[in-house]
Design an enzyme around this catalytic site. Structure first.
Site, PDB file in Angstrom:
ATOM      1  N   GLU A 146       0.840  -1.209   0.000  1.00 14.92           N
ATOM      2  CA  GLU A 146       0.000   0.000   0.000  1.00 14.92           C
ATOM      3  C   GLU A 146       0.870   1.252   0.000  1.00 14.92           C
ATOM      4  OE1 GLU A 146      -2.759   1.246  -0.351  1.00 14.92           O
ATOM      5  OE2 GLU A 146      -4.415   0.079   0.454  1.00 14.92           O
ATOM      6  N   ASP A 147       0.332   2.341  -0.517  1.00 19.37           N
ATOM      7  CA  ASP A 147       1.046   3.612  -0.409  1.00 19.37           C
ATOM      8  C   ASP A 147       0.871   4.189   0.987  1.00 19.37           C
ATOM      9  OD1 ASP A 147      -1.667   4.058  -0.883  1.00 19.37           O
ATOM     10  OD2 ASP A 147      -1.361   5.730  -2.255  1.00 19.37           O
ATOM     11  N   ARG A 166       1.097  12.226  -8.508  1.00 19.28           N
ATOM     12  CA  ARG A 166       1.635  10.883  -8.237  1.00 19.28           C
ATOM     13  C   ARG A 166       3.060  10.718  -8.751  1.00 19.28           C
ATOM     14  NH1 ARG A 166      -2.751   7.766  -6.522  1.00 19.28           N
ATOM     15  NH2 ARG A 166      -4.729   8.081  -7.596  1.00 19.28           N
TER      16      ARG A 166
HETATM   17 MG    MG Z   1      -6.067   9.215  -3.549  1.00 12.86          MG
END
Ligand code: MG
Ligand code: HPA
Length: 171
Positions: free
Chosen positions: A94-95, A160
């Site tokens: 996960e981030d 991102r």
């Molecule tokens: Mg988001």
């Protein structure tokens, strides 16, 4: 809205290298299956997986949100998991773990398919935001409850691609 530098690319890289070494020590020879949760985890998963110095596999999933009929609100469905995870050692990548609700649901759903083990690797963890009884097994950085972007994390799908992590300036 102003964002200021928070975690540099150098710190991120060296932390991921350390996590990769730790996961290598703990999973070498087990052929773990890394499951990258799109979209945010893709840069972290890419780096972490390449720091895993043994044989392993990677899959990419997406969680589709829709409004539940009950009191729980948003329900998430897993899309794109092609691998048979029975008897596999799973590392969810996960981030960020924030409230922990997403990861809790994911663990519950994956558990139904009989994996041998499930652990969670997250680049970022906000302990103060956590609403469930769960702590990620591998944590890049524990951070306060502030809004951050970069290295996979977005603001309305933008940012991102930033190599460093930035925090929203509060004033
Ligand atoms: Mg988001
Ligand atoms: N930034 C971006 N996305 C997020 C965050 C954040 O701080 N917390 C949960 N999702």
């Amino acid at each position: 809205m102003t964002f200021i530098p928070y975690i540099s690319q150098e710190r991120i890289n060296s932390r991921i290298t350390e996590l990769g070494k730790q996961i290598t020590r703990e999973y070498a020879g087990k052929m773990p299956l890394f499951i990258c949760v799109l979209n945010g985890a893709f840069p972290f998963a890419s780096d972490l997986f390449r720091q895993f110095d043994s044989d392993g596999e990677i899959e990419f999933i997406r969680l589709k949100s829709y409004q539940g009929t009950g009191s729980t609100g948003v329900v998430k469905e897993i899309l794109g998991l092609n691998a048979d995870i029975k008897d596999r050692d799973i590392i969810i990548v996960e981030d960020i773990v924030d409230t922990g609700r997403t990861i809790e649901k994911l663990i519950n759903d994956l558990s139904k398919n009989g994996p041998r083990s499930i652990r969670v690797a997250t680049l970022l963890f906000k302990p103060e935001a956590l609403e469930v009884d769960l702590k990620p097994d591998y944590i890049g950085f524990s951070i306060p409850k502030k809004f951050i972007i970069g290295f996979g994390l977005d603001l309305d799908e933008v940012a991102r691609n930033l190599n460093d992590i930035y925090v929203l300036k509060e004033d």
